[in-house]
Design a protein around this motif. Structure first.
Motif, PDB file in Angstrom:
ATOM      1  N   SER A   1       0.858  -1.186   0.000  1.00 42.74           N
ATOM      2  CA  SER A   1       0.000   0.000   0.000  1.00 42.74           C
ATOM      3  C   SER A   1       0.892   1.234   0.000  1.00 42.74           C
ATOM      4  O   SER A   1       2.036   1.175   0.434  1.00 42.74           O
ATOM      5  N   SER A   2       0.338   2.340  -0.457  1.00 41.86           N
ATOM      6  CA  SER A   2       1.107   3.578  -0.324  1.00 41.86           C
ATOM      7  C   SER A   2       1.030   4.038   1.130  1.00 41.86           C
ATOM      8  O   SER A   2       0.165   3.601   1.885  1.00 41.86           O
TER       9      SER A   2
ATOM     10  N   GLU B   1       0.005   8.696   4.870  1.00 44.71           N
ATOM     11  CA  GLU B   1      -0.113  10.134   4.598  1.00 44.71           C
ATOM     12  C   GLU B   1      -0.305  10.396   3.108  1.00 44.71           C
ATOM     13  O   GLU B   1      -0.639  11.493   2.684  1.00 44.71           O
ATOM     14  N   LEU B   2      -0.100   9.369   2.268  1.00 44.83           N
ATOM     15  CA  LEU B   2      -0.373   9.510   0.834  1.00 44.83           C
ATOM     16  C   LEU B   2      -1.670   8.800   0.454  1.00 44.83           C
ATOM     17  O   LEU B   2      -1.872   8.394  -0.679  1.00 44.83           O
ATOM     18  N   GLY B   3      -2.507   8.608   1.442  1.00 42.04           N
ATOM     19  CA  GLY B   3      -3.830   8.074   1.143  1.00 42.04           C
ATOM     20  C   GLY B   3      -3.975   6.588   1.412  1.00 42.04           C
ATOM     21  O   GLY B   3      -5.095   6.088   1.493  1.00 42.04           O
ATOM     22  N   GLY B   4      -2.855   5.868   1.500  1.00 38.80           N
ATOM     23  CA  GLY B   4      -2.927   4.451   1.841  1.00 38.80           C
ATOM     24  C   GLY B   4      -3.542   3.563   0.775  1.00 38.80           C
ATOM     25  O   GLY B   4      -3.856   2.406   1.033  1.00 38.80           O
ATOM     26  N   GLY B   5      -3.711   4.076  -0.431  1.00 33.41           N
ATOM     27  CA  GLY B   5      -4.293   3.259  -1.498  1.00 33.41           C
ATOM     28  C   GLY B   5      -3.292   2.250  -2.042  1.00 33.41           C
ATOM     29  O   GLY B   5      -2.134   2.211  -1.622  1.00 33.41           O
TER      30      GLY B   5
ATOM     31  N   ARG C   1      -1.460  -2.853   3.480  1.00 37.34           N
ATOM     32  CA  ARG C   1      -2.074  -1.895   4.410  1.00 37.34           C
ATOM     33  C   ARG C   1      -1.138  -1.397   5.493  1.00 37.34           C
ATOM     34  O   ARG C   1      -1.550  -1.150   6.626  1.00 37.34           O
TER      35      ARG C   1
ATOM     36  N   ILE D   1       3.350   7.483  -6.088  1.00 42.85           N
ATOM     37  CA  ILE D   1       2.693   8.764  -5.851  1.00 42.85           C
ATOM     38  C   ILE D   1       3.804   9.780  -5.621  1.00 42.85           C
ATOM     39  O   ILE D   1       4.684   9.565  -4.806  1.00 42.85           O
TER      40      ILE D   1
ATOM     41  N   ARG E   1      -9.510  11.724   0.329  1.00 42.91           N
ATOM     42  CA  ARG E   1      -8.879  10.630   1.078  1.00 42.91           C
ATOM     43  C   ARG E   1      -9.648  10.348   2.361  1.00 42.91           C
ATOM     44  O   ARG E   1      -9.832   9.191   2.736  1.00 42.91           O
TER      45      ARG E   1
ATOM     46  N   ALA F   1      -7.548   6.773  -8.416  1.00 41.19           N
ATOM     47  CA  ALA F   1      -8.258   6.083  -7.339  1.00 41.19           C
ATOM     48  C   ALA F   1      -7.254   5.603  -6.286  1.00 41.19           C
ATOM     49  O   ALA F   1      -7.498   5.724  -5.081  1.00 41.19           O
ATOM     50  N   ARG F   2      -6.131   5.086  -6.736  1.00 39.64           N
ATOM     51  CA  ARG F   2      -5.090   4.680  -5.782  1.00 39.64           C
ATOM     52  C   ARG F   2      -4.637   5.899  -4.962  1.00 39.64           C
ATOM     53  O   ARG F   2      -4.503   5.833  -3.739  1.00 39.64           O
ATOM     54  N   ASP F   3      -4.429   7.019  -5.656  1.00 36.45           N
ATOM     55  CA  ASP F   3      -3.928   8.216  -4.970  1.00 36.45           C
ATOM     56  C   ASP F   3      -4.875   8.728  -3.891  1.00 36.45           C
ATOM     57  O   ASP F   3      -4.443   9.369  -2.950  1.00 36.45           O
ATOM     58  N   VAL F   4      -6.163   8.478  -4.060  1.00 32.73           N
ATOM     59  CA  VAL F   4      -7.092   8.967  -3.038  1.00 32.73           C
ATOM     60  C   VAL F   4      -7.448   7.868  -2.036  1.00 32.73           C
ATOM     61  O   VAL F   4      -8.299   8.073  -1.184  1.00 32.73           O
ATOM     62  N   GLY F   5      -6.806   6.699  -2.137  1.00 30.59           N
ATOM     63  CA  GLY F   5      -6.932   5.709  -1.082  1.00 30.59           C
ATOM     64  C   GLY F   5      -7.681   4.433  -1.422  1.00 30.59           C
ATOM     65  O   GLY F   5      -7.836   3.568  -0.566  1.00 30.59           O
ATOM     66  N   PHE F   6      -8.136   4.305  -2.650  1.00 30.85           N
ATOM     67  CA  PHE F   6      -8.773   3.033  -3.031  1.00 30.85           C
ATOM     68  C   PHE F   6      -7.716   1.937  -3.161  1.00 30.85           C
ATOM     69  O   PHE F   6      -6.573   2.212  -3.530  1.00 30.85           O
ATOM     70  N   GLU F   7      -8.135   0.713  -2.915  1.00 35.60           N
ATOM     71  CA  GLU F   7      -7.334  -0.431  -3.335  1.00 35.60           C
ATOM     72  C   GLU F   7      -7.860  -0.801  -4.714  1.00 35.60           C
ATOM     73  O   GLU F   7      -9.039  -1.106  -4.868  1.00 35.60           O
TER      74      GLU F   7
END
Lengths: 349, 672
Positions: A97-98, A101-105, A131, B504, B520, B557-563
């Motif tokens: 996961s990222s 603080e970068l959104g955790g996507g 995660r 990112i 996010r 979508a990844r950047d805003v927190g989606f898997e």
């Protein structure tokens, strides 16, 4: 309030054991769910699934290695071979996961690399993000791999090896396979790091490169047996090429041989029980923290309780959970300080 | 004073890119276009033909005759060129993975009509590199694909000398987000890869090699920044001249000329106030005709309404007339190069060349363009550039009239027609093509077909040139799917890296920063309420390979927190539903640009229902006319996003709200 229809765990378990794909997917979703109600149901689901088959059959294989070693292509080739011999395969592919603080996507790109283009009823792939959890693997991977083990012949957990991951993967897999990349600094670092004690089997990928692959294999062979982790196991090093499809059957044979070795030594059951306990402990700590563990008598007591309930650890896990939850409630309640002596009552949250 | 026309230069080849429904319908269109003054043909093939499937293949469902003409066998080719003299026509074919096959059908037809193939002139696009990076109609892995390109070059240089066997495309790189420097660098790297491969094949004697270099042409894009674009084309000319001299020792300067055709930019065409696209297209054309020394050899212009759907004949005529006004009314063709001697232009050209040289060196250091594609490097660079462009549009730094500024508009009389202002392909076309194909299969000599296919397989396995056996297949009545499958069996299939695994970049503001922070939080909160992080499947059903939109959605979508699960292009509805099931996603997002959205989305919904996944919301994005969007929503699609929804943050916020709504949570609403 969200409308979340959580499934009935016992009914779900019987469908999963029949291999119904929708049920497998729904069970994995449940195990992934962190709502308190879902946690209870997850424990019940695991308890219903942990029958004979899961304890004795199936093979849980961890595959790890540095980025770029070609793990996904190798896993894809291994799956082809397993499917060819008629075995069903479940895959848990873990991607990073990222940062929070970068959104955790996360971008879960392993499916595209693993899957064969044609549709296959005997193959089930679930991708997971790690995660950012302590260690390299998120806690959900453990129960999800057990669920898959209850309905597939081989379950592969594939992770990117970054040090800590190997330690986690060793607490998941019956057999751990490390994929090395020839002529790369990663492998040398790896050999030096001491983590080499963990894998049971080494696969040096891209053996079509020739000399560099043989050199890497030789370096690993020299280092691996010295660790004497399990006295009778020989830590084979396999030369494979995922793209050329060479050495795959031999690698799979070694993986089978390792399982037979564990069964022969009478250690497969113990290994799995140990993994179950490790996960229960980890999960309790994650959900309730050290304070929560204290409410259940501390980690030593919990270990002991799990040890006493070796064949039904998940039931015991749910009892401990319920106990801690009710203690939390009574600790937080200003009007009542009664301590519950019978923690088996259903907690309502 | 009435200007008397002086001696003028010959204009470029004037074409429109066209083809649809069936060979017969396309033939009628071509003859109409030629009668209107078009001077060459540019054939658009449908996706099954481009990816080597027959019309009755399950993967072809909904795609037959959609984005171009279906061509399954030599009788289709005969019908497509009915009453069109092959020896007098200049025919460009946008065909890549199956280029040797379509060329074989064309040569086979010429032979059958008693025309010497030496008289054929035209172009097969035949550039696989940009297919891996942008356009997506690849089939085979890079090694065999490059060999097929080399085979067509080796064959045509000897037997069809007026043919341009390959058209190195920087066009699609720009559509995928390439900057001018990246376009220059990657196109020239691709040309080097092709020429090196031909050289290595050993089929061409060293003294004949300049002829090969001479036959390499390019297909270039021109965007709205027309001064820079004009400089880019001058830079191309200079760099090609230098490269062919130094790397390939071509002594004759005529053989070192940078010859190129153009389709101007479609990426910048807007769905909002679409009439503005007319001036965009004209200005973009200016970039490629202005400088005589760097002038295009052939031009095809998109229609003003391409962002809305397939253009009608009238829309295409308008595009044709733009070219004719430029060529015949203006005085452009009366002068030499009007930009020579301009220090401003010279400085810009030098700057582009310097940047491109650096990037070429960078790619060469990685082992050349094929290695840099396999490693995912180039795709990541392109996805990164494209992302920056979209962010600049979102932030308003890059102005697009009618989209992120000057949005107010009177009602346009151009967009109120009863036909929805777009071309509808004939819904019966697919069935008719399948019937025609089946009749054809029953009508041929099975032994001849078998022998021809065996010859093809043998050639593929050996290093023998693929063209003679392909021509034999064409004459025996082999079908496109049979040709494609025979080579699949020998070469295997390939999926290149998707490029979306770019990190990112926290230094770049992700659109409007507070919007991203807000998003996010919305994604995380919704995930918490549902018990697990939001998981999204981005799917591209069908054969359409234009993956840029899907990739940008996946990255955002990844950047805003989606898997995010993204399985790449060319998936069947069944595979998408299967992935949705196995992955346990909260939403399925479909991206379709081929016009097959009705059939494909319906199939996906049906496959989801079969798996008890009717509750998983589906959203769709692509070039989808409002009328179709309404139908999709009626079928159960929760939202449809089209090119007018340029703001990815807004799309993300809506997707979160759709998920919330489907799970009994309240919508949060628009971003501030």
């Amino acid at each position: 309030m969200a409308l979340i229809n959580l499934p009935d765990p016992e009914q779900l378990a019987s469908r999963i054991l029949r291999g119904v794909r929708e049920a497998v997917a729904s069970g994995l979703n449940l195990l992934d769910n962190r709502l308190a109600d879902a946690r209870s149901r997850s424990a019940r689901l695991l308890a219903s699934l942990s029958g004979e088959r899961q304890m004795n059959e199936g093979h849980l294989v961890g595959v790890t290695g540095p980025p770029g070693a070609g793990k996904s292509s190798l896993v894809s080739a291994m799956i082809r071979e397993w499917r060819f011999s008629g075995r069903t395969v479940g895959v848990l592919a873990v991607d990073p996961s990222s940062r929070p603080e970068l959104g955790g996507g996360a971008l879960l790109g392993d499916r595209i690399r693993i899957k064969n283009s044609s549709y296959d009823e005997g193959l089930f792939i679930r991708s997971l993000a790690n995660r950012n959890q302590m260690g390299g693997v998120s806690s959900e991977v453990w129960p999800m791999s057990w669920l898959m083990l209850s309905c597939f012949d081989v379950v592969v957990v594939e992770t990117v090896g970054v040090g800590q991951t190997e330690i986690d993967i060793a607490e998941i897999g019956d057999t751990v396979c490390y994929v090395a990349q020839p002529a790369s600094g990663d492998t040398i670092q790896y050999l030096k790091s001491g983590i080499i004690q963990i894998p049971d089997i080494f696969a040096v990928n891209k053996c079509d490169l020739g000399a560099p692959a043989r050199k890497t294999a030789a370096e690993i062979s020299r280092s691996a047996p010295r660790q004497d982790r399990r006295e009778d196991w020989d830590y084979p090093v396999c030369l494979v090429s995922a793209t050329m499809n060479t050495g795959i059957k031999q690698l799979n044979d070694q993986i089978d041989r390792h399982r037979s070795f564990l069964v022969g030594a009478g250690s497969l059951g113990n290994l799995r029980t140990r993994h179950h306990s490790a996960w229960v402990m980890r999960l309790l700590k994650e959900e309730f923290g050290t304070f929560g563990l204290e409410l259940a008598g501390g980690s030593a007591t919990i270990s002991q309780r799990l040890g006493e309930h070796r064949s039904c650890q998940f039931e015991e896990y749910e009892r401990i959970r319920t106990q801690i939850l009710s203690r939390f409630k009574s600790d937080n309640s200003s009007s009542s300080i009664t301590k519950k002596e019978h923690p088996n009552e259903q907690a309502v949250v | 004073m009435v200007a008397v026309q002086k001696k003028r230069d010959q204009p470029w080849l004037i074409r429109t890119y066209s083809g649809h429904s069936s060979a017969r319908a396309s033939n009628a269109l071509y003859r109409t276009n030629l009668a209107k003054g078009q001077t060459g043909l540019s054939v658009a093939f449908d996706l099954p033909t481009q990816t080597g499937y027959d019309a009755d293949s399950p993967l072809a469902r909904g795609e037959v005759g959609k984005v171009g003409v279906p061509l399954s066998h030599i009788e289709d080719m005969d019908q497509l060129f009915d009453q069109i003299p092959l020896d007098k026509m200049n025919t460009a074919m946008t065909i890549n993975a199956t280029a040797p096959w379509l060329l074989a059908l064309y040569i086979g037809l010429a032979q059958r009509r008693g025309i010497d193939p030496k008289l054929l002139s035209g172009t097969t696009q035949n550039d696989i590199i940009k297919e891996y990076l942008s356009r997506g109609t690849y089939i085979y892995p890079p090694g065999p694909s490059m060999r097929l390109i080399a085979d067509t070059i080796n064959y045509t240089v000897k037997h069809v000398p007026r043919w341009n066997p390959t058209n190195i495309c920087s066009y699609h790189l720009q559509e995928a987000g390439a900057t001018p420097v990246q376009e220059l660098a990657y196109a020239l790297c691709a040309a080097m890869a092709v020429l090196d491969r031909v050289k290595a094949s050993g089929e061409i004697a060293p003294d004949e090699f300049p002829q090969v270099v001479d036959r390499i042409s390019f297909f270039v894009n021109a965007g709205i920044r027309f001064v820079e674009e004009c400089c880019k084309l001058r830079a191309f000319g200079d760099m090609w001249n230098e490269l062919t001299l130094n790397r390939y020792q071509v002594e004759d300067p005529k053989r070192r000329r940078f010859r190129y055709g153009v389709q101007v930019n479609s990426l910048g065409l807007t769905e909002a106030q679409p009439e503005n696209n007319v001036q965009r297209i004209v200005l973009e054309m200016l970039a490629v005709v202005l400088s005589k020394g760097a002038r295009a050899r052939a031009i095809q212009l998109p229609a003003w309404n391409e962002a809305m759907g397939l253009p009608r004949p009238w829309d295409q005529q308008w595009a044709l007339r733009m070219q004719q006004v430029m060529a015949f009314e203006t005085d452009l063709l009366e002068y030499g190069d009007i930009l020579d001697g301009s220090p401003v232009i010279a400085a810009k050209v030098a700057e582009l060349i310097e940047g491109a040289r650096e990037e070429i060196a960078n790619v060469e250091a990685q082992g050349g363009i094929i290695a840099a594609i396999e490693s995912g490097y180039i795709k990541r660079e392109l996805v990164g550039s494209h992302m920056q462009r979209l962010r600049a549009i979102e932030s308003g730094d890059l102005k697009i009239i009618g989209v992120n500024c000057f949005q107010e508009t009177a009602i346009s009389p151009l967009t109120v027609g009863s036909d929805g202002n777009i071309m509808k392909t004939d819904p019966a076309a697919e069935r008719e093509q399948i019937e025609r194909l089946r009749a054809h299969r029953n009508n041929r000599n099975a032994a001849e077909v078998g022998a021809a296919l065996q010859g093809l397989t043998d050639a593929a396995k050996s290093s023998e040139n693929i063209m003679p056996s392909s021509i034999r297949c064409a004459l025996a009545g082999v079908t496109t799917g049979e040709w494609g499958d025979s080579l699949r069996a020998v070469f295997g299939e390939f999926r290149p890296p998707t490029g979306i695994d770019i990190a990112i970049d926290s230094r770049v503001v992700l659109g409007k920063k507070d919007q991203v922070t807000d998003l996010r939080a919305r994604v995380a909160d919704t995930g918490n309420a549902l018990g697990r992080p939001l998981k999204l499947l981005v799917g591209k059903p069908g054969l359409d390979g234009h993956s840029n939109g899907a990739e940008q959605i996946a990255v955002k979508a990844r950047d805003v927190g989606f898997e995010v699960v993204y399985d790449g292009i060319r998936l069947t509805p069944q595979q998408i539903a299967q992935a949705a099931l196995e992955e346990g996603v909260h939403m399925v997002g479909l991206s379709i640009l081929s016009g097959s959205h009705m059939e494909l989305v319906e199939s996906v919904l049906q496959e989801l229902r079969l798996r008890d996944l009717a509750a998983v919301p589906v959203v769709a994005g692509g070039i989808i006319p409002p009328e179709d969007a309404a139908k999709l929503v009626a079928q159960g699609v929760r939202a449809v996003y089209t090119p007018k929804d340029f703001n990815l943050n807004t799309i993300m916020a809506d997707m979160v709200d759709v998920i919330r709504e489907c799970n009994g949570l309240l919508r949060i609403g628009l971003l501030q």
